[in-house]
Every structure is written in structure tokens, then in C-alpha cells.
Enzyme design. Sequence first.
Site, PDB file in Angstrom:
ATOM      1  N   CYS A   1       0.826  -1.212   0.000  1.00 32.09           N
ATOM      2  CA  CYS A   1       0.000   0.000   0.000  1.00 32.09           C
ATOM      3  C   CYS A   1       0.859   1.261   0.000  1.00 32.09           C
ATOM      4  O   CYS A   1       0.350   2.352  -0.254  1.00 32.09           O
ATOM      5  CB  CYS A   1      -0.933   0.013   1.213  1.00 32.09           C
TER       6      CYS A   1
ATOM      7  N   ASP B   1       2.210   2.664   2.548  1.00 35.47           N
ATOM      8  CA  ASP B   1       2.111   3.434   3.789  1.00 35.47           C
ATOM      9  C   ASP B   1       3.379   3.285   4.618  1.00 35.47           C
ATOM     10  O   ASP B   1       4.026   2.242   4.612  1.00 35.47           O
ATOM     11  CB  ASP B   1       0.902   2.963   4.604  1.00 35.47           C
TER      12      ASP B   1
ATOM     13  N   CYS C   1      -3.065   4.990   5.935  1.00 36.67           N
ATOM     14  CA  CYS C   1      -4.518   4.897   6.064  1.00 36.67           C
ATOM     15  C   CYS C   1      -4.968   5.154   7.502  1.00 36.67           C
ATOM     16  O   CYS C   1      -4.161   5.180   8.433  1.00 36.67           O
ATOM     17  CB  CYS C   1      -4.971   3.516   5.620  1.00 36.67           C
TER      18      CYS C   1
ATOM     19  N   CYS D   1      -2.460  -3.492   8.456  1.00 35.66           N
ATOM     20  CA  CYS D   1      -2.070  -2.159   8.929  1.00 35.66           C
ATOM     21  C   CYS D   1      -1.514  -2.248  10.354  1.00 35.66           C
ATOM     22  O   CYS D   1      -0.607  -1.499  10.712  1.00 35.66           O
ATOM     23  CB  CYS D   1      -3.256  -1.207   8.890  1.00 35.66           C
TER      24      CYS D   1
HETATM   25 FE1  FES Z   1      -1.512   0.650   4.193  1.00 29.30          FE
HETATM   26 FE2  FES Z   1      -3.313   0.461   6.029  1.00 29.30          FE
HETATM   27  S1  FES Z   1      -3.629   0.416   3.900  1.00 29.30           S
HETATM   28  S2  FES Z   1      -1.194   0.482   6.302  1.00 29.30           S
END
Ligand code: FES
Length: 154
Positions: A33, A35, A58, A102
Site C-alpha cells: 500500500c 504506507d 490509512c 495495517c
Molecule cells: Fe496501508 Fe493500512 S492500507 S497500512
Amino acid sequence: MYSEKVMDHFANPRNVGEIEDADGVGQVGNAKCGDIMKMYLKIEDGIIKDAKFKTFGCGAAVATSSMATELIIGKTIKEAEQITNKAVLEALDGLPPVKVHCSVLAEEAIAAALNDYKMKNGLDEDIRYQGCSGCCGSCGSREMHHEPEIDGDE
Ligand code: FES
């Protein structure tokens, strides 16, 4: 879909920011993702006195980082090492299965920051974290180094 606790920690995240003279800093990411989570720890006499985080990600990642900092402040290094993504999830009353990964970021960020502290102080490394996990994808070396403890990831 999201528990009240998740919504609360997302809307009012605790311990956001950075610690300038942090004793341990760890940054991890999720290659899928993109992140990123950065964790700062202030450690005195083996106790985590303060923890702050910055999460570029997120809402679930923000909520899990927030809860993770609350869980580790006041704990010994050993106790903090035992805090898994499962413990963070339980403290938040769960996450939808698709968001469980996450919470792994929070566990990894704690491990990375503790490892940084240990390396700086000549202590044994946290066995959960072996060098840069590369999981933020920026170096392309590897993805997340372990799977979440709870089934239903993605
Ligand atoms: Fe990437 Fe939650 S979608 S950490």
C-alpha cells in the site's frame, strides 16, 4: 465496520509527532500500500518513558500507531517487545480483515525503534527485526518480514 476505539484513535490520535532526542527511531513500511510509519522512543533505565509516531498512511494505520504508543509507554523493553499486532488489534476492538495488515506496521515500527535503541546501546537485537526490513518498498529489497498473527489479511 470500524470499532468506536478505532474511530476515536483515528480522529484523535495520541502521541503524534517526533521526539528530537529520541533514544530509538524506527521506520517501516508496507510495500503493497506504500504506507509508512515512523516510531520514536525515549527510554530511561530500560523503561519506555515516551513514544511518538508519524504515520503516512490509512486511518487504520494511524489508529494502530496511536494505540501502539499508548500500549508501550511505561513498559519495559522486554514487555514492549512482546506487544504484537494482535495485542494492538485487541486493544482497538479489532479491525476489518482487509485492514489487519495495517496493525502489523505498528508492531514492526516498535520492533524497529527498539532495535535501533539496542544497536546504539550494544544490546542484543530484537529477534523480530533483522536490519532494514525493506518493507517500505523504497529499496525494493523485500516485503514485510512476517505475516500477521490473525487470519484474514487481504
Ligand atoms: Fe496501508 Fe493500512 S492500507 S497500512
